[in-house]
Enzyme design. Structure first.
Site, mmCIF file in Angstrom:
data_model
loop_
_atom_site.group_PDB
_atom_site.id
_atom_site.type_symbol
_atom_site.label_atom_id
_atom_site.label_comp_id
_atom_site.label_asym_id
_atom_site.label_seq_id
_atom_site.Cartn_x
_atom_site.Cartn_y
_atom_site.Cartn_z
ATOM 1 N N LEU A 236 51.987 31.756 56.648
ATOM 2 C CA LEU A 236 53.050 31.503 55.670
ATOM 3 C C LEU A 236 54.223 32.476 55.821
ATOM 4 O O LEU A 236 54.030 33.686 55.895
ATOM 5 C CB LEU A 236 52.461 31.649 54.257
ATOM 6 C CG LEU A 236 53.461 31.562 53.096
ATOM 7 C CD1 LEU A 236 53.984 30.140 52.924
ATOM 8 C CD2 LEU A 236 52.821 32.043 51.788
ATOM 9 N N SER B 30 67.695 38.656 40.323
ATOM 10 C CA SER B 30 68.994 38.099 40.705
ATOM 11 C C SER B 30 70.065 39.185 40.662
ATOM 12 O O SER B 30 69.882 40.237 40.026
ATOM 13 C CB SER B 30 69.378 36.956 39.763
ATOM 14 O OG SER B 30 69.816 37.461 38.519
ATOM 15 N N SER B 31 71.202 38.892 41.296
ATOM 16 C CA SER B 31 72.298 39.868 41.270
ATOM 17 C C SER B 31 72.825 40.035 39.850
ATOM 18 O O SER B 31 73.507 41.004 39.542
ATOM 19 C CB SER B 31 73.413 39.459 42.242
ATOM 20 O OG SER B 31 73.666 38.075 42.178
ATOM 21 N N GLU B 32 72.493 39.102 38.968
ATOM 22 C CA GLU B 32 72.927 39.179 37.563
ATOM 23 C C GLU B 32 71.911 39.942 36.698
ATOM 24 O O GLU B 32 72.224 40.344 35.580
ATOM 25 C CB GLU B 32 73.111 37.772 36.978
ATOM 26 C CG GLU B 32 74.347 37.042 37.487
ATOM 27 C CD GLU B 32 74.256 36.625 38.948
ATOM 28 O OE1 GLU B 32 73.154 36.216 39.384
ATOM 29 O OE2 GLU B 32 75.259 36.736 39.669
ATOM 30 N N ASP C 162 60.625 31.823 36.171
ATOM 31 C CA ASP C 162 61.263 32.207 34.909
ATOM 32 C C ASP C 162 60.293 32.068 33.735
ATOM 33 O O ASP C 162 59.413 31.201 33.742
ATOM 34 C CB ASP C 162 62.509 31.323 34.684
ATOM 35 C CG ASP C 162 63.424 31.908 33.608
ATOM 36 O OD1 ASP C 162 63.336 33.116 33.338
ATOM 37 O OD2 ASP C 162 64.221 31.139 33.038
ATOM 38 N N ARG D 156 61.604 25.288 39.104
ATOM 39 C CA ARG D 156 61.984 26.311 38.116
ATOM 40 C C ARG D 156 61.054 26.178 36.926
ATOM 41 O O ARG D 156 60.988 25.112 36.298
ATOM 42 C CB ARG D 156 63.428 26.185 37.652
ATOM 43 C CG ARG D 156 63.748 27.298 36.632
ATOM 44 C CD ARG D 156 65.190 27.378 36.225
ATOM 45 N NE ARG D 156 65.371 28.569 35.393
ATOM 46 C CZ ARG D 156 66.451 29.340 35.384
ATOM 47 N NH1 ARG D 156 67.459 29.043 36.155
ATOM 48 N NH2 ARG D 156 66.522 30.387 34.593
ATOM 49 N N ASN E 293 58.838 35.009 32.032
ATOM 50 C CA ASN E 293 57.940 36.158 31.821
ATOM 51 C C ASN E 293 58.161 36.824 30.462
ATOM 52 O O ASN E 293 57.209 37.183 29.768
ATOM 53 C CB ASN E 293 58.187 37.233 32.890
ATOM 54 C CG ASN E 293 57.812 36.767 34.276
ATOM 55 O OD1 ASN E 293 57.174 35.732 34.430
ATOM 56 N ND2 ASN E 293 58.201 37.526 35.281
ATOM 57 N N HIS F 141 56.142 40.445 33.054
ATOM 58 C CA HIS F 141 56.444 40.578 34.487
ATOM 59 C C HIS F 141 55.168 40.898 35.268
ATOM 60 O O HIS F 141 54.962 40.382 36.367
ATOM 61 C CB HIS F 141 57.494 41.667 34.722
ATOM 62 C CG HIS F 141 58.823 41.356 34.076
ATOM 63 N ND1 HIS F 141 59.427 40.125 34.194
ATOM 64 C CD2 HIS F 141 59.652 42.106 33.309
ATOM 65 C CE1 HIS F 141 60.579 40.147 33.524
ATOM 66 N NE2 HIS F 141 60.734 41.330 32.969
ATOM 67 N N ARG G 128 68.722 24.945 35.121
ATOM 68 C CA ARG G 128 69.889 25.478 35.840
ATOM 69 C C ARG G 128 69.398 26.214 37.077
ATOM 70 O O ARG G 128 68.213 26.546 37.184
ATOM 71 C CB ARG G 128 70.718 26.390 34.931
ATOM 72 C CG ARG G 128 69.951 27.519 34.288
ATOM 73 C CD ARG G 128 70.868 28.380 33.393
ATOM 74 N NE ARG G 128 70.134 29.432 32.729
ATOM 75 C CZ ARG G 128 69.952 29.518 31.403
ATOM 76 N NH1 ARG G 128 70.438 28.594 30.605
ATOM 77 N NH2 ARG G 128 69.283 30.524 30.879
HETATM 78 C C1 IPE Z 1 66.636 33.751 37.098
HETATM 79 O O1 IPE Z 1 66.108 33.967 35.837
HETATM 80 C C2 IPE Z 1 66.351 34.922 37.982
HETATM 81 C C3 IPE Z 1 64.943 35.152 38.308
HETATM 82 C C4 IPE Z 1 63.925 34.433 37.969
HETATM 83 C C5 IPE Z 1 64.699 36.311 39.116
HETATM 84 P P1 IPE Z 1 67.034 34.493 34.633
HETATM 85 O O2 IPE Z 1 66.166 34.507 33.435
HETATM 86 O O3 IPE Z 1 67.685 35.760 34.992
HETATM 87 O O4 IPE Z 1 68.116 33.337 34.549
HETATM 88 P P2 IPE Z 1 69.211 33.023 33.437
HETATM 89 O O5 IPE Z 1 70.106 34.217 33.368
HETATM 90 O O6 IPE Z 1 68.506 32.781 32.150
HETATM 91 O O7 IPE Z 1 69.895 31.802 33.925
HETATM 92 C C1 IPE Z 2 61.924 35.942 35.002
HETATM 93 O O1 IPE Z 2 61.484 35.991 33.686
HETATM 94 C C2 IPE Z 2 61.747 37.253 35.717
HETATM 95 C C3 IPE Z 2 62.994 37.945 36.035
HETATM 96 C C4 IPE Z 2 64.199 37.502 35.860
HETATM 97 C C5 IPE Z 2 62.851 39.262 36.630
HETATM 98 P P1 IPE Z 2 62.463 36.446 32.517
HETATM 99 O O2 IPE Z 2 62.375 37.923 32.380
HETATM 100 O O3 IPE Z 2 63.815 35.900 32.719
HETATM 101 O O4 IPE Z 2 61.766 35.755 31.280
HETATM 102 P P2 IPE Z 2 62.502 35.044 30.063
HETATM 103 O O5 IPE Z 2 63.401 33.977 30.638
HETATM 104 O O6 IPE Z 2 63.268 36.094 29.331
HETATM 105 O O7 IPE Z 2 61.391 34.469 29.252
HETATM 106 MG MG MG Z 3 64.724 34.166 32.161
#
Ligand code: IPE
Ligand code: IPE
Ligand code: MG
Length: 248
Positions: free
Chosen positions: A129, A63-65, A18, A186, A20, A35, A192
């Site tokens: 791996l 994620s699915s979200e 997380d 994380r 990016n 990314h 979380r």
């Molecule tokens: C979790 O990151 C999913 C991935 C890293 C692929 P998110 O940035 O989507 O998580 P939330 O929504 O802030 O919890």
């Molecule tokens: C995680 O980084 C990558 C994906 C969920 C694809 P984010 O894109 O969630 O980066 P932040 O949390 O917005 O900084």
């Molecule tokens: Mg994020």
């Protein structure tokens, strides 16, 4: 590479990559630049797992979200998955890495589904791996799918209701062929689990750090591994019952 004894290394590391977007924003760049930088981080961490002979790594890529994000970001992410897979697969194969995917891939464009199956096919007999990428994955989806499989097996007479145990569900859930995750990392400062591997992390050691994923390098990973090496895993028993041999 610091000398953490091999027996104190995790057998299975799982990572929520997380941060990016924030990494890019701080540089005045579009989120997709974060990314892309995240792929470079991932390449280094995979290499480090190979060098350290860590048996399994599972990362959360989508994620699915994450479908809730702006359409443009989702589209660019899907394109990035395709181009990264095409670019990295040779090197992964040459490093004896076995590539797996968890999540509902049916929602993806055919091109991505094809790259996923051919990457899986190409590397299936490798012995190094085990590297799993979670895309369109959600822990609740995973548990729901396992329940669906149990119901089908009951309806078709393969098992009866009296057979249902934790093992019944555990053997139908993603990653059931691997040992449970030992270390969960994380990055990005949030504490979380965001619907990642809910069933599988019941006894995993949880490590949260503030580094944004594109800044998470070999030194940061070593820090997490050293932290893990110092954990006492009791699994419900007490300290005196745990064998301390070789720890710390
Ligand atoms: C979790 O990151 C999913 C991935 C890293 C692929 P998110 O940035 O989507 O998580 P939330 O929504 O802030 O919890
Ligand atoms: C995680 O980084 C990558 C994906 C969920 C694809 P984010 O894109 O969630 O980066 P932040 O949390 O917005 O900084
Ligand atoms: Mg994020």
């Amino acid at each position: 590479m610091s000398n953490i004894p091999h027996e104190n290394q995790p057998g299975h590391v799982v990572i929520i990559m997380d941060g990016n977007g924030r990494w890019a924003k701080r540089r005045g760049l579009p989120r997709i630049a974060g990314h892309k930088a995240g792929i470079d981080s991932l390449r280094k961490i995979v290499q480090q797992c190979v060098r350290r002979e860590i048996p399994a790594l599972t990362v959360y890529a989508f994620s699915s979200e994450n479908w809730k994000r702006p359409e443009n970001e989702v589209n660019l992410l899907l394109k990035l998955f395709i181009s990264s897979l095409e670019r990295e697969i040779r090197n992964l194969h040459d490093n004896n890495v076995r590539l797996g995917f968890i999540g509902d891939c049916t929602a993806f464009p055919e091109l991505l589904q094809n790259s996923i199956s051919s990457a899986h096919e190409l590397t299936r007999n490798n012995t190094g791996l085990m590297f799993n990428v979670a895309i369109n994955y959600g822990g609740r989806w995973d548990i729901t799918e396992a329940v669906r499989k149990i119901v089908i097996d009951i309806y078709t007479g393969k098992i009866s209701i009296d057979d249902i145990s934790e093992e019944t569900l555990g053997s139908r859930i993603c990653l059931s062929e691997l040992p449970s995750p030992d270390l969960f990392i994380r990055t990005g400062g949030e504490m979380r689990v965001s619907n990642f591997l809910l069933w599988q992390i019941a006894y995993t050691e949880l490590y949260f750090c503030d580094s944004l994923w594109p800044d998470f390098d070999e030194t940061e990973f070593e820090k997490a591994l050293r932290w893990y090496a110092g954990r006492e895993r009791r699994f419900g028993s007490i300290s005196e019952q745990v064998n301390h041999a070789g720890r710390n």
